[in-house]
Design an enzyme around this catalytic site. Sequence first.
Site, mmCIF file in Angstrom:
data_model
loop_
_atom_site.group_PDB
_atom_site.id
_atom_site.type_symbol
_atom_site.label_atom_id
_atom_site.label_comp_id
_atom_site.label_asym_id
_atom_site.label_seq_id
_atom_site.Cartn_x
_atom_site.Cartn_y
_atom_site.Cartn_z
ATOM 1 N N ARG A 64 -56.243 -22.148 34.465
ATOM 2 C CA ARG A 64 -56.995 -23.658 34.196
ATOM 3 C C ARG A 64 -57.192 -23.701 32.833
ATOM 4 N NH1 ARG A 64 -60.903 -23.710 38.366
ATOM 5 N NH2 ARG A 64 -62.260 -22.697 36.798
ATOM 6 N N TYR A 117 -58.541 -49.138 25.246
ATOM 7 C CA TYR A 117 -57.315 -48.769 26.536
ATOM 8 C C TYR A 117 -58.253 -49.152 27.642
ATOM 9 C CZ TYR A 117 -54.550 -46.236 29.391
ATOM 10 O OH TYR A 117 -53.687 -45.544 30.316
ATOM 11 N N ASP A 189 -59.464 -42.411 19.673
ATOM 12 C CA ASP A 189 -58.042 -42.387 20.278
ATOM 13 C C ASP A 189 -56.991 -42.783 19.391
ATOM 14 O OD1 ASP A 189 -55.810 -43.185 21.750
ATOM 15 O OD2 ASP A 189 -56.883 -44.052 23.641
ATOM 16 N N LYS A 214 -47.501 -40.245 25.483
ATOM 17 C CA LYS A 214 -46.613 -41.164 24.701
ATOM 18 C C LYS A 214 -45.661 -40.814 23.809
ATOM 19 C CE LYS A 214 -49.191 -43.815 27.206
ATOM 20 N NZ LYS A 214 -50.469 -44.634 27.066
HETATM 21 C C1 LIG Z 1 -51.775 -44.281 27.697
HETATM 22 C C2 LIG Z 1 -53.008 -44.302 26.928
HETATM 23 C C3 LIG Z 1 -54.168 -43.510 27.279
HETATM 24 C C4 LIG Z 1 -54.007 -42.600 28.321
HETATM 25 O O1 LIG Z 1 -52.908 -41.942 28.457
HETATM 26 P P1 LIG Z 1 -52.638 -41.211 30.112
HETATM 27 O O2 LIG Z 1 -51.969 -39.865 29.569
HETATM 28 O O3 LIG Z 1 -51.681 -42.290 30.484
HETATM 29 O O4 LIG Z 1 -53.803 -40.926 30.971
HETATM 30 C C5 LIG Z 1 -55.043 -43.549 26.477
HETATM 31 N N1 LIG Z 1 -55.134 -43.904 25.300
HETATM 32 C C6 LIG Z 1 -54.132 -45.141 24.959
HETATM 33 C C7 LIG Z 1 -54.174 -45.932 23.732
HETATM 34 C C8 LIG Z 1 -52.899 -45.340 25.821
HETATM 35 O O5 LIG Z 1 -52.145 -45.971 25.446
#
Ligand SMILES: *Cc1c(COP(=O)(O)O)cnc(C)c1O
Length: 398
Positions: A64, A117, A189, A214
């Site tokens: 983990r 987000y 983020d 992404k």
């Molecule tokens: C997709 C996304 C997230 C979340 O990521 P996941 O891997 O889908 O949980 C966070 N911030 C932004 C800007 C995103 O586009």
Amino acid sequence: MNTTDTLSRDTQLVHLGRDPAGNHGIVNPPVYHASTFIFESVAQLLETRRDRASGAFEQFTYGREGTPTTRALEDAVTALEGGYRAVVTSCGLGAICASLTAFLSAGDHLLIVDSLYGPVRDFCESFLVKFGVQVTYYDPLIGSDIAHLVQPNTKVIYLESPCSLTFEMTDVPAIARVARKRGITTIMDNTWASPLCFRPLAHGIDVSIHAATKYISGHSDLMLGIAVCNEASFIPVKKTASGSGYCGGPDDVYMALRGLRTLGVRMPRHQETATIIAQWLQKRPEVSRVMYPALPDDPGHAIWKRDFTGASGLFGAVLKPCSEQQFAAMLDHLDLFQMGYSWGGFESLVVPTYPSTLRSARPWTDKGPSLRLHAGLENPDDLIRDLERGFARLAAAA
Ligand SMILES: *Cc1c(COP(=O)(O)O)cnc(C)c1O
């Protein structure tokens, strides 16, 4: 690698987090599938306990908390972003939730950017508020005026720039300066920019988060998150992420490392294609405005140019008012811009967006429908023809 600071980003992307000499000469780090690490003695077991208790987290004790594969990805992204250490999590949202809860307790105040987000807003409303955290949303264009929203109990300022769906640029260094002066932790983020186009820690941020789902993975086939921390924030984030069970799966970590190798080739191509399509859209009579900070006439362009070294392929557009049927006629039969959530993969995507439902500090005044496009690695002429046929369907459905 000890010399990464002197190497260009493209070279770093190829070599970071790899150790062929320690792995039979094999180019890529192996995938370690592990829950259990065997201890040779009580003394060794006790040493790992001391390692954890001290917050070092150098030794491997349990799946983990990561494996050598996890560490390889963490080390690579840490070096790219100039961090101290990173924490890989099961998805981007997990990295965000772990980072927020690492620094917030009941009675604390969180300043969080409006138009962020969407699922993070849900996390604040459904969980943080329930646990007694006070949440204030701020205008993404607020800059250093954020000082007026700071309260004695403000513990975290959370940023995302450009914002999800609407792509406003926030003045990150201005907000980071206000936070630093008052001992407030900043979490950003950074998914849109990827580690290549913006380095939050170099602009005063404490924790930089990526949905590795992404661009880092780049192939739309895995879920993973990563929080890159400075020295002061690493232990709280690491303890919270592993203490809440946000661990990433070994195959996903391996594939994210593989995606990382080509990030330096993919990102400029995403930017180039997005720019071509965005500028084409700006000239279309059906389009009210395009939201993409890399465009010279975008309201956020000056900040983007000052702070970022590139752009991704994700941007937004608002159409002139039309009927729901017309909007659906356009989107329903696109061939190349397929409709789906997420982005950052090799393929183009589109989704209708509903920004007015996701903001409270800065009202959404546009009247027409809006959409978000991801420019993939296809040929831009093909993508433009796909959108052109969409606009013809929109007109025909009037
Ligand atoms: C997709 C996304 C997230 C979340 O990521 P996941 O891997 O889908 O949980 C966070 N911030 C932004 C800007 C995103 O586009």
